[in-house]
Design a protein around this motif. Structure first.
Motif, PDB file in Angstrom:
ATOM      1  N   LEU A  81       0.811  -1.217   0.000  1.00  0.00           N
ATOM      2  CA  LEU A  81       0.000   0.000   0.000  1.00  0.00           C
ATOM      3  C   LEU A  81       0.846   1.270   0.000  1.00  0.00           C
ATOM      4  O   LEU A  81       0.376   2.324  -0.400  1.00  0.00           O
ATOM      5  CB  LEU A  81      -0.941   0.002   1.212  1.00  0.00           C
ATOM      6  N   ARG A  82       2.085   1.168   0.442  1.00  0.00           N
ATOM      7  CA  ARG A  82       2.974   2.337   0.494  1.00  0.00           C
ATOM      8  C   ARG A  82       3.724   2.571  -0.813  1.00  0.00           C
ATOM      9  O   ARG A  82       4.416   3.573  -0.966  1.00  0.00           O
ATOM     10  CB  ARG A  82       3.984   2.171   1.623  1.00  0.00           C
ATOM     11  N   CYS A  83       3.587   1.675  -1.759  1.00  0.00           N
ATOM     12  CA  CYS A  83       4.348   1.762  -3.006  1.00  0.00           C
ATOM     13  C   CYS A  83       3.543   2.531  -4.067  1.00  0.00           C
ATOM     14  O   CYS A  83       2.465   2.093  -4.478  1.00  0.00           O
ATOM     15  CB  CYS A  83       4.686   0.360  -3.499  1.00  0.00           C
ATOM     16  N   LEU A  84       4.071   3.672  -4.487  1.00  0.00           N
ATOM     17  CA  LEU A  84       3.387   4.492  -5.493  1.00  0.00           C
ATOM     18  C   LEU A  84       3.199   3.710  -6.782  1.00  0.00           C
ATOM     19  O   LEU A  84       4.078   2.963  -7.209  1.00  0.00           O
ATOM     20  CB  LEU A  84       4.180   5.768  -5.767  1.00  0.00           C
ATOM     21  N   GLY A  85       2.020   3.866  -7.379  1.00  0.00           N
ATOM     22  CA  GLY A  85       1.726   3.217  -8.650  1.00  0.00           C
ATOM     23  C   GLY A  85       0.996   1.889  -8.523  1.00  0.00           C
ATOM     24  O   GLY A  85       0.471   1.380  -9.515  1.00  0.00           O
TER      25      GLY A  85
END
Length: 113
Positions: A81-85
């Motif tokens: 969930l913290r990973c952009l994209g």
């Protein structure tokens, strides 16, 4: 609406009697919205339509809080969930649209720490 306060962990002490234990803002708000009495004082009833809407919103908030707590306990989920994209499903509601699930992409991450 009061949803930001439903699970607020800020401690609060309501002094209705000396034996009263410390509680949280969230506990206080949920109690006021769900009980008809407050320390022996009968509260006025909400109109039926407002009461129903409040109960629905409280159930939705409870489900979201449970889901958030499960996510916080799962490091793999939180990493995703913290990973952009990354693609996710997210709840959204505004004045014209009722709350529903939408396909979404993580475009920013806001943390409290």
């Amino acid at each position: 609406w009061v949803s930001p306060y439903l699970y607020d962990e800020e401690p609060v002490r309501i002094v209705a009697n000396q034996a009263q234990r410390e509680s949280t803002v969230g506990d206080f708000v949920r109690t006021i919205l769900s009980d008809l009495t407050y320390y022996g004082t009968r509260l006025p009833r909400l109109p039926v339509s407002i009461e129903r809407e409040t109960k629905v919103k409280m159930l939705q908030a409870e489900k979201m809080e449970d889901r958030a707590q499960r996510h916080l306990k799962d490091s793999r989920t939180m990493e995703y969930l913290r990973c952009l994209g990354n693609r996710v499903r997210a709840l959204y509601e505004d004045e014209q649209n009722p709350i529903t699930w939408y396909e979404a992409v993580v475009d920013r991450v806001i943390t409290t720490d």
